[in-house]
Scaffold this motif. Structure first.
Motif, mmCIF file in Angstrom:
data_model
loop_
_atom_site.group_PDB
_atom_site.id
_atom_site.type_symbol
_atom_site.label_atom_id
_atom_site.label_comp_id
_atom_site.label_asym_id
_atom_site.label_seq_id
_atom_site.Cartn_x
_atom_site.Cartn_y
_atom_site.Cartn_z
ATOM 1 N N UNK A 183 0.834 -1.360 -0.072
ATOM 2 C CA UNK A 183 0.148 -0.059 -0.096
ATOM 3 C C UNK A 183 0.944 1.262 -0.068
ATOM 4 N N UNK A 184 0.467 2.437 -0.772
ATOM 5 C CA UNK A 184 1.242 3.343 -0.662
ATOM 6 C C UNK A 184 0.990 4.343 0.480
ATOM 7 N N UNK A 185 1.880 4.929 1.036
ATOM 8 C CA UNK A 185 1.634 5.285 2.460
ATOM 9 C C UNK A 185 2.390 6.730 2.696
ATOM 10 N N UNK A 186 1.819 7.716 3.303
ATOM 11 C CA UNK A 186 2.516 8.834 3.672
ATOM 12 C C UNK A 186 2.700 9.042 5.316
ATOM 13 N N UNK A 187 3.762 9.100 5.713
ATOM 14 C CA UNK A 187 4.272 9.289 6.985
ATOM 15 C C UNK A 187 4.497 10.733 7.231
ATOM 16 N N UNK A 188 3.298 11.354 8.070
ATOM 17 C CA UNK A 188 3.293 12.871 8.161
ATOM 18 C C UNK A 188 3.493 13.202 10.000
ATOM 19 N N UNK A 213 7.309 16.322 7.005
ATOM 20 C CA UNK A 213 6.800 16.896 8.303
ATOM 21 C C UNK A 213 5.304 17.088 8.342
ATOM 22 N N UNK A 214 4.745 17.365 9.552
ATOM 23 C CA UNK A 214 3.397 17.702 9.586
ATOM 24 C C UNK A 214 2.747 18.505 8.722
ATOM 25 N N UNK A 215 1.861 18.079 8.076
ATOM 26 C CA UNK A 215 1.271 19.026 6.699
ATOM 27 C C UNK A 215 -0.353 18.692 6.845
ATOM 28 N N UNK A 216 -1.027 19.673 6.818
ATOM 29 C CA UNK A 216 -2.301 19.286 6.552
ATOM 30 C C UNK A 216 -2.829 18.721 5.482
ATOM 31 N N UNK A 217 -3.744 17.714 5.566
ATOM 32 C CA UNK A 217 -4.373 16.698 4.373
ATOM 33 C C UNK A 217 -3.234 15.989 3.785
ATOM 34 N N UNK A 218 -2.360 15.149 4.556
ATOM 35 C CA UNK A 218 -1.197 14.404 3.717
ATOM 36 C C UNK A 218 -1.611 13.637 2.686
ATOM 37 N N UNK A 219 -2.612 13.068 2.935
ATOM 38 C CA UNK A 219 -3.193 11.869 1.892
ATOM 39 C C UNK A 219 -3.545 12.839 0.371
#
Length: 832
Positions: A73-78, A229-235
């Motif tokens: 699964x594609x994933x984003x760590x934020x 880094x922490x961002x809004x709406x990482x997906x």
């Protein structure tokens, strides 16, 4: 102050009132970590390698992200800075490499690539052959990487210019590619981010082409793992960049030490600027002072400075201060303010429109034509033991240094030979430098993501630490330090980019067609706007359609365009007497910072520009410090070409649409080096530049204009003041720097016949910033009104409505009129 006693760095900064005082200190408590067992699929040798490096178990977010990636699964760590995001992608990546697959790691900076390579090699895992391919790599190193590397680290620029155009030579690597890691992806925003998004779509296409027969079209290859880094709406960020959905991992399980976050507003000076407004001490001067104090007490400190020459100036001022104290005060700590480094960095020519002077000089933009030797780093003597103590303990770090010099500085800060470093954003990202007890941020860095990323550099060793945001004499900075509840609790913004920008799409479709024939199916990868752009390219002769698809009429199409600006060749800065290459400047910025008569600073040395030859793309300079700095001024005309969206606020209107901007640098102003006060203007004869972009603009009705005039309002001055202030406040609502946008205003604009204020994206085709302003107009203009009305000045100053880059020399401006104009405008806004 008890808090200062508990936090050594903060205590030093508060110890001497002559250094100034913060307007607010926020104490962020420590947080415990939450560890979990290693995922069962991780090979024992990988677990052992990390255990040998002191990592006994992963944090929760690391294990969750790794397991999603391992499952295809594609994933984003934020998660926050220093939360260990790298382990989340290294676990599946190293597992895959040991199983015979390959991994591609894409980073925005060469420094981060080198740091990650060192970390992988330090694990000592047999079978993990890692290599970097970037602008610093030799031909031999690239050949070895192509033949042997299983874990390849590169930049978007190298992927764009070398790997994808020559994908056939890399077929062995691409055919086994399992994971693509996009590190620090919050940095891919605006036009640069839009370009990178199209590069990644080209990558997906090339990987599919080289997939083994049984895996063609397999949705799980490659798997994208994004770290941010922490961002809004990482997906949403992940989908914009890759064109694919991704699972969000945002629950941070890492521990954090206590952090004191201080907001510092430099004091007013006796110096006067335009219209007699008092000037504050510059953020860079304050940063140099605080840096010197911390380094004198051996507190490991990073100072983030917005410009390259600003970083050089801060390091130089801090070194001089330390050297002076070493000579005059023996072993006593620094107790008097660092000499003011002047307004040089704060008024460097970053116009209200278009490109920053640093554009094209990012540390990852291929080669480093600006390269020179960084200061020598040797043993770190006590500040009282050597007249060169400052040079031994403080240095500058920025793009343009030779690769070996950058690595040496990074190592020196890590092992303690350097105590203080003045840096540009080149060190904002995840280079693994530990043990920092303080971070100074000279001016709002542009986004909340960058603010917390930079502040997160402090306290990585787990000790208490301090972060200090030093306000520039600027509407946004002043507003934020006076509203700590907004600054420190505002949600991190979502990334803004527009992959469908036709000015971005066109060169990448040409590059894609040069790599492989472009088919109807391929157009789906590039988005719904691709078909119209392909048709336009075919009509103009840049593409040709045949039975197999579209082909590029230029074989090296990728070489014709860059990712970080106009894509034009840079202007060389050459010492006239010797012919020595001093540095380079991107072409749009040449008008602003290497025009005839400009003072150009490179690696702490000052040069006077004798001639700018745009035809030969060379600026001839001679060494020398004239004792002043220079600021270019330009004039702007905006033609409104069509509304895309519109909303009515009573009698007023807010619009978003397409515009054509004509800008011309017409003069430059000399400013005193010690105060920044202007003392002379010289005309220039430079050609105009045109920009087709997008803008947000607002107008008031004739009746509303008449009411303002009847109240004695200077209409042109009111519109002009609102233009300046709204540009300054836009970064609150869009992930932009104020230099990413420009503006114009008129009492009666020829296109509307009304009082009009325009704010436009400073990039061809737009960058999404003006559109975000349109969407957030009530909050944006409300904050603009509050920033102006709460300023202590009487008639307007740099903290509210003045701009040091104003082409009209900040005339006319009406602070009272700006408030009245915004009151009328907001009075018709629904819900306000």
């Amino acid at each position: 102050m008890q808090a200062g006693a508990e936090n050594r760095a903060l205590g030093i900064l508060l110890d001497d009132a002559r250094a100034g005082r913060p307007v607010h200190v926020e104490h962020i408590p420590a947080r415990p970590g939450s560890a979990v067992p290693w995922p069962p699929w991780v090979p024992a040798e990988v677990v052992g390698a990390f255990a040998a490096r002191g990592i006994s178990a992963p944090w929760t977010h690391q294990a969750v992200a790794a397991s999603h990636a391992q499952a295809g699964r594609n994933v984003i760590i934020s998660t926050a800075a220093a939360s260990g995001k790298s382990l989340g992608y290294l676990l599946p990546a190293l597992t895959s490499v040991l199983a015979g697959d390959t991994v591609l790691y894409v980073t925005p900076t060469k420094a981060l690539a080198a740091d990650q390579l060192a970390s992988i090699q330090a694990l000592g895992l047999p079978g993990v052959q890692a290599a970097t391919v970037d602008g610093d790599s030799t031909r031999a190193e690239r050949d070895w990487a192509r033949s042997h590397a299983r874990y390849l680290l590169t930049t978007p620029d190298m992927l764009h210019r070398a790997l994808l155009p020559r994908h056939a030579r890399w077929s062995g690597f691409f055919s086994r590619l399992r994971f693509v890691i996009i590190d620090e992806c919050h940095g891919y925003r605006g036009v640069f981010g839009s370009h990178v998004a199209q590069v990644l779509r080209r990558l997906r296409r090339v990987v599919a082409y080289h997939a083994p027969p049984g895996e063609v079209g397999e949705p799980g290859r490659p798997v994208f793992v994004l770290a941010s880094a922490t961002v809004g709406a990482p997906g949403v960020c992940a989908r914009l960049l890759t064109g694919l959905d991704a699972v969000e991992v945002t629950a941070d399980g890492s521990p954090r030490g206590p952090l004191a976050f201080a907001l510092w507003e430099p004091p007013l000076t006796e110096a006067r600027g335009e219209a007699g407004a008092r000037l504050r001490r510059t953020a860079t001067a304050q940063a140099a002072d605080l840096l010197g104090r911390l380094v004198a007490e051996n507190v490991p400190t990073l100072a983030f400075i917005r410009s390259r020459r600003g970083a050089e100036a801060v390091a130089l001022a801090a070194r001089r201060s330390l050297d002076a104290h070493a000579r005059n005060a023996g072993h006593s700590p620094a107790t008097s303010p660092t000499p003011d480094v002047g307004h040089t960095p704060d008024t460097s020519p970053m116009p209200d429109a278009g490109h920053s002077p640093d554009a094209g000089h990012s540390p990852d933009a291929g080669h480093s034509p600006d390269a020179g030797h960084a200061p020598d780093v040797g043993p770190s003597p006590d500040a009282g033991q050597s007249p060169d103590a400052g040079h031994a303990k403080v240095a500058a770090y920025r793009s343009g240094y030779l690769p070996e010099d950058r690595r040496r500085l990074e190592a020196a800060l890590s092992d303690g030979r350097l105590v203080g470093l003045a840096t540009t954003t080149a060190l904002e990202l995840g280079v693994n430098i530990t043990g920092l007890d303080a971070v100074l941020i000279a001016g709002w860095p542009g986004t909340w993501a960058s603010l917390w990323q930079q502040a997160g550099r402090a306290g990585r060793s787990g000790r208490s630490a301090a972060a200090v945001l030093i306000a520039r004499d600027d509407p946004l900075d002043t507003y934020l330090v006076r509203h700590p509840e907004i600054l420190l609790s505002h949600p991190v913004e979502a990334t803004v980019l527009d992959p469908a920008n036709p000015y971005v799409l066109a060169p990448h479709l040409c590059a894609a067609a040069a790599e492989l024939a472009l088919t109807e199916h391929d157009l789906e990868i590039f988005g719904p706007a691709a078909r119209q752009v392909v048709d336009d390219l075919t009509s103009s002769g840049r593409l040709r359609r045949r039975q197999a698809g579209w082909f590029s009429m230029r074989r090296n199409a990728a070489a014709a365009s860059g990712l970080r600006g106009a894509g034009l060749a840079p202007v060389r800065v050459v010492e006239e007497a010797t012919g020595r290459l001093v540095g380079t400047v991107d072409e749009p910025s040449a008008h602003l910072i290497v025009h005839e008569g400009a003072v150009y600073i490179h690696q702490g040395d000052s040069y006077l520009v004798r001639r700018l030859d745009l035809a030969d793309r060379v600026a001839l300079v001679e060494p020398g410090d004239p004792g002043y700095t220079t600021t270019a001024r330009d004039v702007t005309e905006v033609e409104l070409h069509g509304e895309l969206r519109q909303m009515s606020w009573g009698e007023a209107e807010i619009c978003f649409g397409e515009v054509q901007v004509t800008r011309q640098v017409v003069s430059f102003t000399r400013r005193r080096a010690d105060t920044g006060a202007p003392f002379g203007e010289t005309p220039l004869d430079l050609p105009p530049r045109q920009l087709r972009t997008r803008a947000v603009w607002w107008t008031v009705s004739a009746a509303q204009r008449d009411r303002l005039a009847a109240a004695g309002i200077d209409l042109g001055g009111a519109a002009h003041a609102v233009e300046h202030a709204s540009i300054g406040l836009l970064p609150l609502f869009a992930t932009c720097d104020r230099w990413d946008v420009g503006g114009a205003s008129a009492d009666l604009h020829p296109a509307t016949g009304r009082l009009t204020v325009v704010v436009y994206d400073g990039h061809d085709g737009g960058a999404g910033f003006a559109e975000r302003g349109f969407q957030a107009a009530p909050d944006w203009l409300g904050a603009t009104r509050q920033a102006i009305s709460s300023c202590d000045c009487e008639a307007g100053c740099p903290s509210c409505v003045q701009s040091p880059k104003c082409g009209a020399a900040n005339h006319p401006l009406s602070k009272r009129g700006a408030i009245a104009l915004l009151d009328i405008l907001l009075g018709g806004c629904p819900g306000v």
